[in-house]
Design a protein around this motif. Structure first.
Motif, PDB file in Angstrom:
ATOM      1  N   UNK A  30       0.044  41.439 110.167  1.00 52.16           N
ATOM      2  CA  UNK A  30       0.092  40.308 111.105  1.00 52.16           C
ATOM      3  C   UNK A  30      -1.270  40.040 111.743  1.00 52.16           C
ATOM      4  N   UNK A  31      -2.046  41.090 111.934  1.00 50.95           N
ATOM      5  CA  UNK A  31      -3.328  40.887 112.629  1.00 50.95           C
ATOM      6  C   UNK A  31      -4.515  40.736 111.714  1.00 50.95           C
ATOM      7  N   UNK A  32      -4.300  40.649 110.402  1.00 51.49           N
ATOM      8  CA  UNK A  32      -5.439  40.555 109.479  1.00 51.49           C
ATOM      9  C   UNK A  32      -6.185  39.235 109.665  1.00 51.49           C
ATOM     10  N   UNK A  33      -5.458  38.161 109.803  1.00 46.10           N
ATOM     11  CA  UNK A  33      -6.111  36.850 109.944  1.00 46.10           C
ATOM     12  C   UNK A  33      -6.945  36.791 111.215  1.00 46.10           C
ATOM     13  N   UNK A  34      -6.399  37.346 112.307  1.00 42.16           N
ATOM     14  CA  UNK A  34      -7.153  37.306 113.560  1.00 42.16           C
ATOM     15  C   UNK A  34      -8.431  38.133 113.464  1.00 42.16           C
ATOM     16  N   UNK A  35      -8.304  39.339 112.876  1.00 45.93           N
ATOM     17  CA  UNK A  35      -9.497  40.164 112.735  1.00 45.93           C
ATOM     18  C   UNK A  35     -10.513  39.525 111.792  1.00 45.93           C
ATOM     19  N   UNK A  36     -10.043  38.894 110.724  1.00 47.31           N
ATOM     20  CA  UNK A  36     -10.959  38.201 109.806  1.00 47.31           C
ATOM     21  C   UNK A  36     -11.617  37.002 110.498  1.00 47.31           C
ATOM     22  N   UNK A  37     -10.854  36.269 111.307  1.00 48.79           N
ATOM     23  CA  UNK A  37     -11.420  35.128 112.042  1.00 48.79           C
ATOM     24  C   UNK A  37     -12.502  35.572 113.011  1.00 48.79           C
ATOM     25  N   UNK A  38     -12.273  36.753 113.647  1.00 46.55           N
ATOM     26  CA  UNK A  38     -13.302  37.284 114.551  1.00 46.55           C
ATOM     27  C   UNK A  38     -14.580  37.609 113.787  1.00 46.55           C
ATOM     28  N   UNK A  39     -14.426  38.212 112.598  1.00 44.94           N
ATOM     29  CA  UNK A  39     -15.609  38.491 111.776  1.00 44.94           C
ATOM     30  C   UNK A  39     -16.304  37.205 111.353  1.00 44.94           C
ATOM     31  N   UNK A  40     -15.518  36.186 111.011  1.00 40.29           N
ATOM     32  CA  UNK A  40     -16.111  34.903 110.624  1.00 40.29           C
ATOM     33  C   UNK A  40     -16.907  34.293 111.783  1.00 40.29           C
ATOM     34  N   UNK A  58      -3.882  32.800 101.449  1.00 34.29           N
ATOM     35  CA  UNK A  58      -3.168  32.740 100.176  1.00 34.29           C
ATOM     36  C   UNK A  58      -2.959  34.165  99.614  1.00 34.29           C
ATOM     37  N   UNK A  59      -4.018  34.959  99.693  1.00 38.87           N
ATOM     38  CA  UNK A  59      -3.873  36.335  99.192  1.00 38.87           C
ATOM     39  C   UNK A  59      -2.801  37.101  99.979  1.00 38.87           C
ATOM     40  N   UNK A  60      -2.744  36.910 101.265  1.00 37.65           N
ATOM     41  CA  UNK A  60      -1.724  37.573 102.083  1.00 37.65           C
ATOM     42  C   UNK A  60      -0.330  37.080 101.723  1.00 37.65           C
ATOM     43  N   UNK A  61      -0.182  35.810 101.506  1.00 34.47           N
ATOM     44  CA  UNK A  61       1.129  35.271 101.128  1.00 34.47           C
ATOM     45  C   UNK A  61       1.541  35.788  99.754  1.00 34.47           C
ATOM     46  N   UNK A  62       0.622  35.909  98.841  1.00 31.25           N
ATOM     47  CA  UNK A  62       0.966  36.435  97.525  1.00 31.25           C
ATOM     48  C   UNK A  62       1.408  37.900  97.632  1.00 31.25           C
ATOM     49  N   UNK A  63       0.721  38.628  98.472  1.00 35.93           N
ATOM     50  CA  UNK A  63       1.134  40.024  98.650  1.00 35.93           C
ATOM     51  C   UNK A  63       2.534  40.117  99.269  1.00 35.93           C
TER      52      UNK A  63
END
Length: 339
Positions: free
Chosen positions: A207-217, A324-329
């Motif tokens: 659940x928190x992967x997108x938020x952590x990735x957005x912070x890195x971005x 998309x990768x998260x949804x596929x997983x």
């Protein structure tokens, strides 16, 4: 002997004939007037016809000789005056030509003394230091213009080409293959997204992967903005303080000019003008450094904004690939669970 006597008699007779008229004329001139009775008209003694004619002839010859001498003198004077008259314009023109040449030379010397380079060489050490600093600031501004223009052209073209390459990619892996080993902000974004997936693979929830990735971005985007804004601070500084630095040089130069006036005890413009001109040259150089710096800063502010918008597009593209990768997983996990 008889012959000698005759010769002497002839010589005496000839001498008497020649000397008689002048003697008669002299007697006529020196003879006193005759005494006349009361009431009777005075009698005037007249010379003889021969003596009178000879005296008139002598006087006429003298007058003719005098007239001829006078005419010769007049002719000689006219001939001598003619060259003097002809030479007088040349003599008068020569001083005027010399004076005009001297005035032109003095004007040329004055203009050469008031040239920017000569004023810089004659300026005070403080004013000269201000001029040099402003000149270096202006050179730095133009250097930044050239360097940043090339940099932004390369960055925008490179990032635009990479975005077109990954437009058809369906996963982060495909995008990474399309980008290859190219060093760009897009490569950094892809590597951050893949690293976050790998680091979060052992977590029970994504659940928190997108938020952590957005912070890195966001961090990558800010770092890229700081990188491309290198040199903009110098442009802002030059544009803001150069007029005041030039004004400082002007004030210092005018102060020295007034000190020179007090020492020379004269208000002649020829004494005052050079110092004031040198002082005003500092302000001119300050404006020449500030105006281009402000224009260049505004130009690169617009260019930087456009480039950072392009980086934001790249960040959004990578975020969508991650999603998309998260949804596929998730789909794969649910399918395995259903089996």
């Amino acid at each position: 002997m008889m012959t000698s006597f005759r010769f002497r008699a002839a010589f005496a007779l000839a001498f008497a004939l020649v000397a008689a008229p002048p003697l008669a004329f002299a007697q006529q001139v020196t003879a006193p007037p005759l005494q006349t009775a009361p009431g009777q008209a005075p009698m005037i003694r007249t010379p003889s016809a021969q003596g009178s004619s000879q005296g008139i002839s002598a006087q006429t010859a003298v007058n003719a000789a005098a007239t001829e001498n006078a005419s010769q003198l007049n002719a000689a004077g006219t001939t001598a005056a003619a060259p003097a008259t002809d030479a007088s314009p040349a003599v008068a023109a020569q001083p005027s030509a010399e004076s005009s040449a001297k005035s032109g030379k003095s004007i040329a010397v004055g203009l050469d003394e008031l040239s920017p380079w000569s004023m810089f060489l004659k300026a005070d050490i403080v004013v000269k230091a201000v001029m040099i600093a402003l000149a270096l600031a202006s050179v730095a501004s133009w250097t930044i213009l050239i360097a940043k223009s090339i940099e932004f052209v390369v960055l925008q073209r490179k990032l635009g080409g990479l975005l077109r390459k990954i437009a058809s990619a369906r996963s982060l892996a495909e995008a990474q293959i399309a980008v290859g080993s190219s060093r760009s902000v897009l490569s950094s974004l892809l590597q951050a997204a893949i690293a976050e997936l790998r680091l979060s693979s052992d977590l029970p929830s994504d659940a928190g992967i997108k938020e952590r990735a957005a912070s890195s971005f966001t961090e990558i985007t800010r770092a890229e903005a700081r990188r491309v804004r290198v040199g903009m601070g110098l442009l802002a500084t030059v544009g803001a303080i150069s007029p005041f630095v030039g004004l400082f040089g002007t004030v210092w130069g005018i102060m020295n000019s007034f000190i020179g006036i007090s020492k020379s005890q004269t208000t002649n413009l020829a004494v005052v003008a050079p110092g004031i001109a040198e002082a005003l040259l500092a302000t001119a150089i300050g404006l020449a450094a500030a105006i281009p710096a402000v224009i260049i800063y505004n130009h690169f502010s617009r260019v930087t904004k456009a480039y950072l918008e392009q980086v934001s597009r790249a960040s959004g593209t990578v975020g969508r690939l991650l999603s998309r990768d998260l949804d596929r997983s998730h789909v794969a996990i649910h399918s395995r669970a259903a089996e």
